[in-house]
Design a protein around this motif. Sequence first.
Motif, PDB file in Angstrom:
ATOM      1  N   GLU A 612       0.822  -1.210   0.000  1.00 18.83           N
ATOM      2  CA  GLU A 612       0.000   0.000   0.000  1.00 18.83           C
ATOM      3  C   GLU A 612       0.855   1.259   0.000  1.00 18.83           C
ATOM      4  N   THR A 613       1.905   1.260   0.806  1.00 15.21           N
ATOM      5  CA  THR A 613       2.751   2.452   0.898  1.00 15.21           C
ATOM      6  C   THR A 613       3.404   2.751  -0.441  1.00 15.21           C
ATOM      7  N   ALA A 614       3.918   1.723  -1.107  1.00 19.75           N
ATOM      8  CA  ALA A 614       4.551   1.921  -2.409  1.00 19.75           C
ATOM      9  C   ALA A 614       3.536   2.409  -3.438  1.00 19.75           C
ATOM     10  N   ILE A 615       2.327   1.873  -3.404  1.00 19.82           N
ATOM     11  CA  ILE A 615       1.288   2.319  -4.340  1.00 19.82           C
ATOM     12  C   ILE A 615       1.010   3.804  -4.146  1.00 19.82           C
ATOM     13  N   VAL A 616       0.842   4.223  -2.902  1.00 18.24           N
ATOM     14  CA  VAL A 616       0.551   5.628  -2.621  1.00 18.24           C
ATOM     15  C   VAL A 616       1.695   6.520  -3.095  1.00 18.24           C
ATOM     16  N   CYS A 617       2.930   6.122  -2.792  1.00 15.68           N
ATOM     17  CA  CYS A 617       4.082   6.954  -3.171  1.00 15.68           C
ATOM     18  C   CYS A 617       4.239   7.052  -4.688  1.00 15.68           C
TER      19      CYS A 617
END
Length: 822
Positions: A612-617
């Motif tokens: 999720e964090t990578a997707i958001v970034c």
Amino acid sequence: MSQSIEPVREGSHNGEFANYHPRHHAPHTATEQRPLPCVEAGTLDTPHGAVDPLAPTQLAGLRQRDPERKATGIGAVLSSFHYALGEAGVVRGVLPLLQVNQKDGFDCPGCAWPDPDGKRSHFDFCENGAKAVAHESDRRRVTADFFAKHSVAELSQQSDYWLEQQGRLTEPMVLRTGATHYQSISWADAFALIAVELNALASPNEASFYTSGKATNEAAFAYQLFVRQFGTNNLPDCSNMCHEASGTALNHVLGFGKGTVKLEDISQAKLIFNVGHNPGTNHPRMLSVLQEAKRNGAKIIAVNPLPETGLISFMQPQEVAGLLGHATPIADLFLQVRINGDVPLFKGILKAIVAADDAERGAGIDWDYVNANTAGVDDLLADVRAASWDEIVRASGIEREQIETAAAWARETGEIICSWCVGITQQHNGPGNIQELLNLLLLRGAMAKPGAGACCVRGHSNVQGDRTMGVWERPQPELLDALQGAFDFNPPREHGLDSQKSIVAMHEGRVKVFISLGGNFLLALPDTAYAAEALSRTRLTVRIGTKLNRSDLVTGAQSLILPCLGRTEADVTPATPNRPAIEQFVSCENSMGVIQWSRGRFAPASPQLMGETAIVCRMAAAVLGDRATVDWPTWAENYDHVRDGIAKVIPGCHDYNARVRHPGGFYLPNPPRENVYHTDTGKANFTVNPIPVHQLGPDQFAMTTVRSHDQYNTTIYGLHDRYRGLHNERRVVMLNRADLDEQGIAPHQLVDVTSHWNGQTRTACGFVAVEFPIPKRCAAMYYPEANVLIPVGSVEPLSNCPTSKCTIISLRPSEQGKVARR
């Protein structure tokens, strides 16, 4: 003034649990010749064909048994392994259970109940936690081939349970304008599509960015920073729909929007009020610490309209006696309030305490604490002295003798904990309900000492962390100043849209792009038909998640599904010629303010999944481009950079990277635990909360929504509500037998249910009326099936929280076919 329900009083319905004996002891089966359930919305015309925003449940036929009287035990153990083995298999289903909630493992994707600070059991999970892990570890896969075989319209005809049972999403999918099927899309093209749509908006406020409670701290912090750099505070989240009233009340009274107790306080308490929640289903690990409190001599008072099994007795599955069926009684006193009878109940408890103190100073009120630490006590005393016992008894449904018993127990000790959940928040006067509990704690000096305080039982794992990380549509100036100083941009200062306001803005065409970080926004909202129409009017909807749900089927003109890793799965940034692979971890905050890390170790369901964090970034990098003041690609590669950002901005998170790596994590600051109150008065504030009044018509009921035991939030694991004895059917309405008789409705007869609010009606058809031990003139239905009945405009005015736990309904024998729109 806030209003709620004051049914005509007809006898007492608050005796012991043992007093309920259903007339029918054998299992029952609903009629086999049933019409398909109908809802007022019917089908919805979308750019992708007609879809049904509320599909039918499985129509296997209701079986009803007596409600169970003992929670967990061997039945819970068997159920846990049934789900683990059935959905995930031996390796992916069982082995993760040995790592869930461990200091070197991953945070349970279920509830936010805290873990012990010290040594933890090797089996520190509950039945529903095991279901959540199995659900995420599912061996089945939803691939591009699956979407090629099934159109959106076809999928919409399946039940929500069926959709979840198809397995894990494996690759990004897009639904183009006018298309009938989702198709594959690359990650780069998906992010480019989002960038095109967002950057084409006339204003950043034409987009809304939702967050589910399960998003981790790193994802949530990056998300709110991205959204604010984009230029809006439209950051609705699931708290808007459940515990917003808690934050409103706690901030006003204590100057702090979270509970004040630690886990150890519960085992040290002498008196515990469990108000408006069902721990046996929604947070079963709480039962272990309640058992410990009982063994230490605590008295427990359960306050709830339904006699939930977890409030009766508990079989500890990690003890031989528990596995053999020996149970610890939990509730010493069960106060079966009418729906929204909590303010009058606690006002009665306060009245009895004040009367004792008036007779002998100090016999009821801790004056040393009150004089030193509180404001407004005189107004409170005048209010409770003036309150009428007749009104208190009539409005609460509880006899004066029982109220005075609870008050006498409260006068015996200052080690009191009041614990509550959404049963009292989703009301017309939600903050008032909570403030009356806090009045009791303050009057008895039950704050800032061991074994005492406010226990706000949050729902989804990390829902509290999302708010801590800045996901809120009404940010404090201090947060915006910190973001500006740390990241060199001017955050928007105008308050944004919450969940309810976002759906209204979509319906009116003011929000054109909707992005959801997890969750099932459509089914979490009230007024499902209205919400479906609203989502269908947008230009683009995007959802980040692990499994297919109904929010993927009721979409804007275009839609993206972005599949993410689950908590159990390893999140590894591949090696490059310039650096080795990076094994990532994330962090979460539990209900009691502890932040600890979470690291999955199992192979991802698909090599195309992304954290999720990578997707958001990466989404932020694509959308913001040269406007970005953050090196988003670097943040996506190594979450340590995100945590360094958190440390610069979020109070109490200094040295975040080092402290979160400590086994067990660290506590965030909690001023009320130290007797510090950041309120306008500088003290804890007493409040005056009027008794809500509303007369029901002769054929009307106050209805509350509830979860089944095979459910977590909107996720349906199965079709059984084992503790309540209801199997194979979710479209039920639970009613007192006397009410069934008065309405001329036979048990298991099909009925249509109509809600009444502000001159409007909404109708849902084909529900099974069942006899259940609930107070007269009250009813209970499962959500999300009942959400269609709850008006989007029916909210508590201070918190804007929907009133899902108190809706006026009427019943009639079921009719064939669709029902006209309101």
